[in-house]
Design an enzyme around this catalytic site. Sequence first.
Site, mmCIF file in Angstrom:
data_model
loop_
_atom_site.group_PDB
_atom_site.id
_atom_site.type_symbol
_atom_site.label_atom_id
_atom_site.label_comp_id
_atom_site.label_asym_id
_atom_site.label_seq_id
_atom_site.Cartn_x
_atom_site.Cartn_y
_atom_site.Cartn_z
ATOM 1 N N TRP A 334 31.631 24.126 22.585
ATOM 2 C CA TRP A 334 32.642 24.768 21.751
ATOM 3 C C TRP A 334 32.001 25.775 20.801
ATOM 4 O O TRP A 334 32.554 26.840 20.547
ATOM 5 C CB TRP A 334 33.392 23.701 20.948
ATOM 6 C CG TRP A 334 34.471 24.242 20.057
ATOM 7 C CD1 TRP A 334 35.769 24.460 20.389
ATOM 8 C CD2 TRP A 334 34.342 24.627 18.679
ATOM 9 N NE1 TRP A 334 36.464 24.952 19.313
ATOM 10 C CE2 TRP A 334 35.611 25.061 18.250
ATOM 11 C CE3 TRP A 334 33.284 24.633 17.776
ATOM 12 C CZ2 TRP A 334 35.850 25.506 16.954
ATOM 13 C CZ3 TRP A 334 33.507 25.079 16.483
ATOM 14 C CH2 TRP A 334 34.795 25.512 16.078
ATOM 15 N N HIS A 335 30.823 25.447 20.305
ATOM 16 C CA HIS A 335 30.175 26.329 19.339
ATOM 17 C C HIS A 335 29.582 27.568 19.979
ATOM 18 O O HIS A 335 29.406 28.582 19.299
ATOM 19 C CB HIS A 335 29.082 25.567 18.577
ATOM 20 C CG HIS A 335 29.615 24.751 17.447
ATOM 21 N ND1 HIS A 335 30.043 23.450 17.602
ATOM 22 C CD2 HIS A 335 29.801 25.039 16.130
ATOM 23 C CE1 HIS A 335 30.460 22.989 16.437
ATOM 24 N NE2 HIS A 335 30.335 23.925 15.532
ATOM 25 N N GLY A 336 29.242 27.524 21.237
ATOM 26 C CA GLY A 336 28.664 28.703 21.862
ATOM 27 C C GLY A 336 28.271 28.450 23.295
ATOM 28 O O GLY A 336 28.112 27.301 23.734
#
Length: 478
Positions: A334-336
């Site tokens: 989700w973060h990257g």
Amino acid sequence: MSGVENVAGFDLGNIVSQNSLIFSSLEFLFRFLPVFLVVFYLTPVKYRKIVLFIGSILMYACGEPRFVFLLLACTALNFLIGKNMKVDIDSPFIHSKWRDKKRRKWLLLALITDVGVLAFFKIGNVADSNILLPLGISFYTFKMISYQMDVFRGKVEADNSFWSFGSYVCMFPQLTSGPIMRYDDASEGLEHLGCTPEQFEEGLRLLVIGLGAKVLLADRLGILWNDIQTIGFESISTPLAWLGAFTYSLQLYFDFEGYSLMAVGIGMMIGMPYIKNFDQPYMATSVSDFWRRWHMTLGSWFRDYVYIPMGGNRKGVPRLLLNLCVVWLLTGLWHGSGVNFLIWGITVGLFVIVEKLFYGKWLSRHKLVSHIYVWIVIPLTWVIFAVTSLPDLGIYFGRLFPFFGIGETLNPQDIFKYFSMYWWLLLAGIFFCIPGVSAWFNKHRKSWYANALLLVLFWMAVYQLTNAANNPFMYFRF
């Protein structure tokens, strides 16, 4: 991270050039926000949802015009799907309707669409670094998914007004970096948009505190991290590497909490409820405890829509471990889309699992040791989060733990130079992490001297903004 020109395909130059999207910019503070608030409060209450929706879309279009139609299309589609899943939450037959195949198909369509769009840009970004990630796509996608799940479960009633639903999804204070507000929290505020003078004043306080945390602490601390990247990881000493890790940890905290406070404050100024996104995370006693206190709306989202539906801790230890692995794998993704984010998610997940299985209870009984543990482990995980290049990540950890023979430090005395430059910022950062400081301010926040402090803080931040280039919030890229 703020000094990197392109992270996971995300062109930070594009953000910097669109200052209306950045809360900590003079354009936003002295142009967009005052004009919006005047128009908003001059508009009759029943039409304020329209003003909020159109204002949010205009603001988003100023910074990300190529993706504004994607946002509108996703919002419209989710509105229509929600209406087709509509169920009377007071009906005694709600449980039978849960099992209705037609409603399940609508939910499946929503999940495939929302997750598919998010995955397309995340995966496409890995395959082609020229593909930009739409601003805030992870945040507004999660808001839409939670809405559909809650409508399907009968927890909330589907919204009949597109303006209301559109305002919930696209609300500009939360659109680009959260917090991830649930529909049931937002619905009452959307029904009666507007606030009392006391609520407006409280929101303004949060806005100023968040601005100060971002501009006067996070941005200043970020200069050291930029300096370390400029020097080159292979050239720094071990003490400077550790100083960089600690500094980055504080920078990220004050940057993201600063944004969250500003977002919540602006929301309160238009009648939305207060949402707590941080709870003194660096006072945690374990990695698990840290992540219950950090980005709380994201953690609760994964708990309610992934971890618990998969069985949580109710189906034995093997299933618990699987569920935790899935949650932290997804958190990393989700973060990257970079490999470092995947490694970061797996690493944090492993610490959480090991704490649950082995030494978590022991840590809870030894407070001093547990705090030291958190202040060592969390900065190490943030290094993985910050350094996107795997070779550079290996070099940095080689400097942190100089047992692997990566060559001599060019300037072993560099720690004295940089510590003498930044010690006061580090001290200020640590000071504002102490729970007693925020407790004192909350107790006296309505006093004249607290308001005088906030006034000074605001104009100090404005002065800093007039003498420095706008620095985008670090979570803009997720």
